[in-house]
Motif scaffolding. Structure first.
Motif, PDB file in Angstrom:
ATOM      1  N   VAL A  33      35.200  39.083  37.293  1.00 26.74           N
ATOM      2  CA  VAL A  33      35.482  38.502  38.598  1.00 26.74           C
ATOM      3  C   VAL A  33      34.150  38.337  39.293  1.00 26.74           C
ATOM      4  CG1 VAL A  33      36.657  38.750  40.800  1.00 26.74           C
ATOM      5  CG2 VAL A  33      37.728  39.616  38.732  1.00 26.74           C
ATOM      6  N   ASP A  34      33.687  37.104  39.446  1.00 26.15           N
ATOM      7  CA  ASP A  34      32.356  36.861  39.986  1.00 26.15           C
ATOM      8  C   ASP A  34      32.473  35.966  41.209  1.00 26.15           C
ATOM      9  OD1 ASP A  34      29.753  36.428  40.563  1.00 26.15           O
ATOM     10  OD2 ASP A  34      29.146  35.890  38.534  1.00 26.15           O
ATOM     11  N   LEU A  35      32.527  36.596  42.409  1.00 30.72           N
ATOM     12  CA  LEU A  35      32.688  35.837  43.650  1.00 30.72           C
ATOM     13  C   LEU A  35      31.666  36.326  44.665  1.00 30.72           C
ATOM     14  CD1 LEU A  35      36.572  35.763  43.874  1.00 30.72           C
ATOM     15  CD2 LEU A  35      35.085  33.859  43.305  1.00 30.72           C
ATOM     16  N   GLY A  36      30.452  35.938  44.476  1.00 27.92           N
ATOM     17  CA  GLY A  36      29.416  36.245  45.452  1.00 27.92           C
ATOM     18  C   GLY A  36      29.165  37.730  45.587  1.00 27.92           C
ATOM     19  N   ALA A  37      29.175  38.192  46.859  1.00 24.08           N
ATOM     20  CA  ALA A  37      28.811  39.579  47.152  1.00 24.08           C
ATOM     21  C   ALA A  37      29.790  40.576  46.553  1.00 24.08           C
ATOM     22  CB  ALA A  37      28.708  39.784  48.665  1.00 24.08           C
ATOM     23  N   LEU A  38      31.001  40.125  46.243  1.00 18.69           N
ATOM     24  CA  LEU A  38      32.008  41.035  45.731  1.00 18.69           C
ATOM     25  C   LEU A  38      32.210  40.890  44.233  1.00 18.69           C
ATOM     26  CD1 LEU A  38      34.692  40.804  48.554  1.00 18.69           C
ATOM     27  CD2 LEU A  38      33.022  42.600  48.167  1.00 18.69           C
ATOM     28  N   LYS A  39      31.209  40.374  43.540  1.00 17.13           N
ATOM     29  CA  LYS A  39      31.364  40.154  42.111  1.00 17.13           C
ATOM     30  C   LYS A  39      31.449  41.495  41.382  1.00 17.13           C
ATOM     31  CE  LYS A  39      26.388  39.700  41.401  1.00 17.13           C
ATOM     32  NZ  LYS A  39      25.317  38.784  40.962  1.00 17.13           N
ATOM     33  N   GLY A  40      32.020  41.421  40.201  1.00 12.30           N
ATOM     34  CA  GLY A  40      32.176  42.612  39.400  1.00 12.30           C
ATOM     35  C   GLY A  40      33.140  42.363  38.263  1.00 12.30           C
ATOM     36  N   ARG A  41      33.456  43.427  37.507  1.00 13.45           N
ATOM     37  CA  ARG A  41      34.367  43.311  36.373  1.00 13.45           C
ATOM     38  C   ARG A  41      35.507  44.312  36.551  1.00 13.45           C
ATOM     39  NH1 ARG A  41      32.516  45.024  31.668  1.00 13.45           N
ATOM     40  NH2 ARG A  41      31.013  46.416  32.657  1.00 13.45           N
ATOM     41  N   VAL A  42      36.746  43.817  36.451  1.00 12.45           N
ATOM     42  CA  VAL A  42      37.899  44.709  36.506  1.00 12.45           C
ATOM     43  C   VAL A  42      37.935  45.501  35.206  1.00 12.45           C
ATOM     44  CG1 VAL A  42      40.402  44.872  36.690  1.00 12.45           C
ATOM     45  CG2 VAL A  42      39.168  43.106  37.955  1.00 12.45           C
ATOM     46  N   ILE A  43      37.849  46.809  35.305  1.00 15.80           N
ATOM     47  CA  ILE A  43      37.779  47.644  34.097  1.00 15.80           C
ATOM     48  C   ILE A  43      39.009  48.526  33.924  1.00 15.80           C
ATOM     49  CG2 ILE A  43      35.270  47.673  34.064  1.00 15.80           C
ATOM     50  CD1 ILE A  43      35.334  50.410  35.391  1.00 15.80           C
ATOM     51  N   GLY A  44      39.950  48.494  34.875  1.00 12.27           N
ATOM     52  CA  GLY A  44      41.148  49.285  34.665  1.00 12.27           C
ATOM     53  C   GLY A  44      41.875  49.629  35.948  1.00 12.27           C
ATOM     54  N   GLN A  45      42.776  50.600  35.818  1.00 11.10           N
ATOM     55  CA  GLN A  45      43.660  50.989  36.912  1.00 11.10           C
ATOM     56  C   GLN A  45      43.693  52.509  36.968  1.00 11.10           C
ATOM     57  OE1 GLN A  45      47.706  49.793  36.259  1.00 11.10           O
ATOM     58  NE2 GLN A  45      48.170  49.583  38.435  1.00 11.10           N
ATOM     59  N   TYR A  46      43.508  53.053  38.154  1.00  4.25           N
ATOM     60  CA  TYR A  46      43.502  54.506  38.346  1.00  4.25           C
ATOM     61  C   TYR A  46      44.843  54.937  38.926  1.00  4.25           C
ATOM     62  CZ  TYR A  46      42.318  59.034  40.445  1.00  4.25           C
ATOM     63  OH  TYR A  46      42.300  60.348  40.821  1.00  4.25           O
TER      64      TYR A  46
ATOM     65  N   GLU B 194      47.060  40.332  35.640  1.00  2.00           N
ATOM     66  CA  GLU B 194      47.588  40.530  36.993  1.00  2.00           C
ATOM     67  C   GLU B 194      46.530  41.137  37.908  1.00  2.00           C
ATOM     68  OE1 GLU B 194      52.328  41.299  35.981  1.00  2.00           O
ATOM     69  OE2 GLU B 194      50.922  42.977  36.040  1.00  2.00           O
ATOM     70  N   MET B 195      45.801  42.111  37.373  1.00  2.00           N
ATOM     71  CA  MET B 195      44.756  42.743  38.182  1.00  2.00           C
ATOM     72  C   MET B 195      43.682  41.734  38.570  1.00  2.00           C
ATOM     73  SD  MET B 195      44.238  46.586  36.598  1.00  2.00           S
ATOM     74  CE  MET B 195      44.376  46.210  34.845  1.00  2.00           C
ATOM     75  N   SER B 196      43.260  40.916  37.617  1.00  2.00           N
ATOM     76  CA  SER B 196      42.205  39.951  37.891  1.00  2.00           C
ATOM     77  C   SER B 196      42.643  38.927  38.928  1.00  2.00           C
ATOM     78  CB  SER B 196      41.790  39.251  36.597  1.00  2.00           C
ATOM     79  OG  SER B 196      41.229  40.170  35.687  1.00  2.00           O
ATOM     80  N   ARG B 197      43.875  38.449  38.799  1.00  2.00           N
ATOM     81  CA  ARG B 197      44.347  37.431  39.746  1.00  2.00           C
ATOM     82  C   ARG B 197      44.516  38.022  41.144  1.00  2.00           C
ATOM     83  NH1 ARG B 197      47.143  35.913  35.197  1.00  2.00           N
ATOM     84  NH2 ARG B 197      49.072  36.952  35.832  1.00  2.00           N
ATOM     85  N   LEU B 198      44.968  39.289  41.215  1.00  2.00           N
ATOM     86  CA  LEU B 198      45.109  39.930  42.516  1.00  2.00           C
ATOM     87  C   LEU B 198      43.745  40.058  43.191  1.00  2.00           C
ATOM     88  CD1 LEU B 198      46.602  41.398  44.729  1.00  2.00           C
ATOM     89  CD2 LEU B 198      46.525  43.491  43.355  1.00  2.00           C
ATOM     90  N   VAL B 199      42.737  40.484  42.432  1.00  5.37           N
ATOM     91  CA  VAL B 199      41.401  40.617  43.013  1.00  5.37           C
ATOM     92  C   VAL B 199      40.867  39.260  43.434  1.00  5.37           C
ATOM     93  CG1 VAL B 199      39.015  41.286  42.533  1.00  5.37           C
ATOM     94  CG2 VAL B 199      40.897  42.722  41.723  1.00  5.37           C
ATOM     95  N   GLU B 200      41.075  38.255  42.610  1.00  2.00           N
ATOM     96  CA  GLU B 200      40.583  36.926  42.943  1.00  2.00           C
ATOM     97  C   GLU B 200      41.215  36.394  44.222  1.00  2.00           C
ATOM     98  OE1 GLU B 200      40.501  32.411  41.017  1.00  2.00           O
ATOM     99  OE2 GLU B 200      41.065  34.140  39.793  1.00  2.00           O
ATOM    100  N   ASP B 201      42.541  36.537  44.342  1.00  2.78           N
ATOM    101  CA  ASP B 201      43.213  36.063  45.556  1.00  2.78           C
ATOM    102  C   ASP B 201      42.819  36.889  46.771  1.00  2.78           C
ATOM    103  OD1 ASP B 201      44.423  34.060  44.173  1.00  2.78           O
ATOM    104  OD2 ASP B 201      46.414  34.990  44.097  1.00  2.78           O
ATOM    105  N   LEU B 202      42.600  38.187  46.585  1.00  6.78           N
ATOM    106  CA  LEU B 202      42.163  39.023  47.695  1.00  6.78           C
ATOM    107  C   LEU B 202      40.814  38.550  48.232  1.00  6.78           C
ATOM    108  CD1 LEU B 202      42.288  41.602  49.481  1.00  6.78           C
ATOM    109  CD2 LEU B 202      41.123  42.786  47.596  1.00  6.78           C
ATOM    110  N   LEU B 203      39.899  38.243  47.329  1.00  9.37           N
ATOM    111  CA  LEU B 203      38.564  37.865  47.761  1.00  9.37           C
ATOM    112  C   LEU B 203      38.528  36.492  48.409  1.00  9.37           C
ATOM    113  CD1 LEU B 203      36.485  39.251  44.758  1.00  9.37           C
ATOM    114  CD2 LEU B 203      37.081  40.334  46.918  1.00  9.37           C
ATOM    115  N   HIS B 204      39.593  35.701  48.238  1.00  9.01           N
ATOM    116  CA  HIS B 204      39.714  34.421  48.931  1.00  9.01           C
ATOM    117  C   HIS B 204      40.557  34.546  50.204  1.00  9.01           C
ATOM    118  CE1 HIS B 204      38.420  32.515  45.053  1.00  9.01           C
ATOM    119  NE2 HIS B 204      37.794  31.735  45.925  1.00  9.01           N
ATOM    120  N   SER B 205      40.971  35.739  50.547  1.00  9.20           N
ATOM    121  CA  SER B 205      41.824  35.935  51.722  1.00  9.20           C
ATOM    122  C   SER B 205      40.990  35.955  52.995  1.00  9.20           C
ATOM    123  CB  SER B 205      42.610  37.246  51.592  1.00  9.20           C
ATOM    124  OG  SER B 205      41.737  38.360  51.702  1.00  9.20           O
TER     125      SER B 205
END
Length: 592
Positions: free
Chosen positions: A398-411, A553-564
């Motif tokens: 997930v690479d969106l500017g200042a909040l870029k990163g990689r989803v590595i799992g769920q805690y 699902e995790m990736s899409r949730l993060v992507e939509d969050l960062l566009h919110s």
């Protein structure tokens, strides 16, 4: 320095009114107390504009003759005490003789009364401009007090009043509270020409409590009883059913409604001993020797002082704790009270033999089948019409500017883990989804494209009586967000359609969250009310914690969050993202 002078009686009364009359509900409280003390079996309250324009309290009590009616408007005139020792054993609700003259000094005031013996009744009209007029008048036995244009002659006080809806809700709370110690008496409340509360005579406290909470609470009502020396606590508590706030907790001392820190703290300690969220409903009556409690602490008589507060704390805490189950741990608290039948339908589930938290335990026997988990994640607006791709084994980028990163799992199936350049980022999946849904709902309303799901048959939601006024004040906002909802009868609402995200979801829980969020609201501005409805809607429809998500699902949730509109906070203001710096992690492992 000016010389000392005696204040005029009009100013004295207005100063006294500031101690006794804070808002419309204060007026209702004083007048209802007088009606109960007068032995009234039926008390009727008529309001306009939340009590700001009109408060009319009518009763069928003992009434007064002309002489007593005139004296009742004099300061510190009362029939309830005569000498100092009477203060040590006072049992009536009112006794200071300040209420009527204080109220009359800040309103257009009319008293109409008849004692059933005098040849005629008496009407006394008090107007700040026209003065006092006394005349004979016809009336059935009892008393009516009409208070119009409260604080009209004190504009500085009037501007501090809250909205009509907020003032009205407070009055509903007052009337509901005062109905509990006298269940055999009836209370009727009318607002702007519509009956909003009609409590018919009840056989006992349990029946009155069910009138207030709703019949579905019956299996959860547990009796409490504890006595230590001359202090006895009796009443009811909901065992296995909790609410989002303490609005359903009522404390009475010798029949007098009070707000007391000792009682509230004892109740909190008792319920907190059990490992569940939320607050039980509490109807607690403390009987104590009159000489052991001072009821003359405050002009409004809402505060008391105990001679032995420690003993009072113990008896109250032990009474509630025993009624909730008596054990330190919350074992078996999901069971109905002893001797009661289980409810037809309880919203909630059992996981691994353990009960879910009480915040999820609401029941809706007349509603559609529901789930405490909300919508299936794949069917929510976030993923509608978007294929769910099974995740690869490697992390999703997930690479969106200042909040870029990689989803590595769920805690703990609750928090998404992202490997970011500066460290480890955790995202709360529930509140993240709330933010995304809230923005989606808001956009739908702005574009006039709200998705609505009509129900096959309208369903009825029976609200607790204290919630009815809140929901009724929100009907227009609810309709604006996709609900088709109408007041049906009594404390029931008919729901014919819901916003699409709520299809199959927990409607009672949604309405409860909305009410809880509304209790402390100080404005009735549309934008603020709409925000509250949409925030509750998003919270109800969002995925819950303890829900496993796929990598896609995790990736899409993060992507939509960062566009919110705000990736960092949900609509309720809770944080969404927490960062743990890489440097701090390395320091912890002594790598720096």
């Amino acid at each position: 320095m000016t010389s000392v002078r005696v204040l005029p009686s009009e100013l004295i009364n207005q100063i006294a009114a500031g101690e006794v009359v804070e808002r419309p509900s204060s007026v209702v409280k004083e007048l209802v107390e007088n009606a109960i003390d007068a032995g009234a079996q039926r008390i009727e309250i008529i309001l306009e504009n939340g009590g700001r324009s009109l408060i009319d309290v009518r009763d069928d009590g003992c009434g007064m003759n002309e002489g007593d009616a005139g004296l009742a408007l004099e300061r510190h005139a009362t029939s309830k005490i005569a000498v100092f020792d009477d203060l040590l054993s006072v049992r009536t609700l009112g006794f200071r003789g300040e209420a009527l003259p204080s109220i009359a000094s800040v309103s257009r005031f009319t008293l109409l009364t008849w004692d059933g013996i005098s040849p005629t009744g008496t009407e006394i009209e008090c107007d700040p401009i026209l003065g006092v007029h006394v005349r004979p008048a016809a009336r059935d036995r009892g008393t009516s007090v009409r208070v119009a244009e409260l604080f009209e002659n004190v504009p500085a006080r009037r501007k501090f009043l809250k909205s009509s809806d907020a003032e009205f809700r407070q009055i509903v709370s007052v009337v509901t509270s005062y109905s509990l110690p006298v269940p055999q008496r009836s209370f009727r409340l009318e607002h702007n020409g519509r009956v909003v509360l009609d409590l018919t005579p009840a056989a006992d406290l349990r029946e009155r409590a069910l009138q207030i909470l709703g019949a579905e609470a019956a299996p959860f009502l547990s009796e409490l009883s504890m006595r230590i020396d001359d202090s006895e606590a009796v009443g009811l508590v909901t065992r296995g059913l909790r609410y989002g706030s303490r609005r359903h907790q009522y404390f009475f001392v010798n029949g007098r409604l009070v707000k007391d820190r000792v009682l509230a703290h004892a109740s909190a300690r008792a319920s907190d001993a059990f490992d569940f969220e939320g607050h039980p409903a509490v109807f607690l009556f403390l009987e104590i020797a009159p000489s052991a409690v001072d009821v003359n602490v405050h002009p409004a008589k809402t505060e008391v002082r105990f001679r032995d507060s420690g003993k009072v704390h113990v008896v109250v805490e032990q009474a509630i704790r025993a009624a909730l189950g008596g054990a330190e741990e919350g074992v078996g608290l999901l069971q109905p009270a002893e001797g009661e039948l289980a409810p037809v339908s309880v919203i909630g589930e059992v996981r691994n033999g353990q009960g879910v938290s009480h915040s999820d335990q609401l029941f809706a026997p007349t509603l559609v089948e529901t789930s405490d988990r909300g919508l299936p994640f794949e069917n929510s607006p976030l993923f509608r019409d978007r294929p769910v791709v099974q995740p690869p084994l490697e992390a999703a980028p997930v690479d969106l500017g200042a909040l870029k990163g990689r989803v590595i799992g769920q805690y703990r199936m609750s928090y998404l883990l992202i490997d970011s350049p500066d460290g480890l980022r955790l995202i709360d999946q529930h509140v993240a989804h709330e933010r995304v849904l809230y923005d989606s709902f808001e956009k739908q309303i702005e574009t006039g494209k709200t998705e609505v799901q009509r129900l096959l048959t309208p369903v009825l939601y029976e609200a607790p009586i204290p919630d009815v006024a809140v929901l009724e004040s929100h009907l227009e906002e609810l309709r604006g967000t996709g609900f088709e909802i109408e007041r049906f009868s009594g404390n029931s609402f008919a729901v014919a359609a819901v916003p699409a995200p709520l299809q199959g979801a927990n409607l009672p829980k949604f309405f409860q969250k909305l009410v809880e969020a509304s209790v402390e609201e100080k404005t009735s501005h549309w934008s603020r009310l709409r925000h509250r409805v949409l925030a509750s809607l998003a919270c109800q429809a969002a995925i819950k914690v303890h829900r496993s998500l796929t990598g896609g699902e995790m990736s899409r949730l993060v992507e939509d969050l960062l566009h919110s509109s705000n990736p960092y906070a949900c609509p309720h203001g809770r944080p969404i993202i927490v960062d743990i710096r890489h440097v701090d992690i390395e320091k912890h492992f002594h790598r720096r």
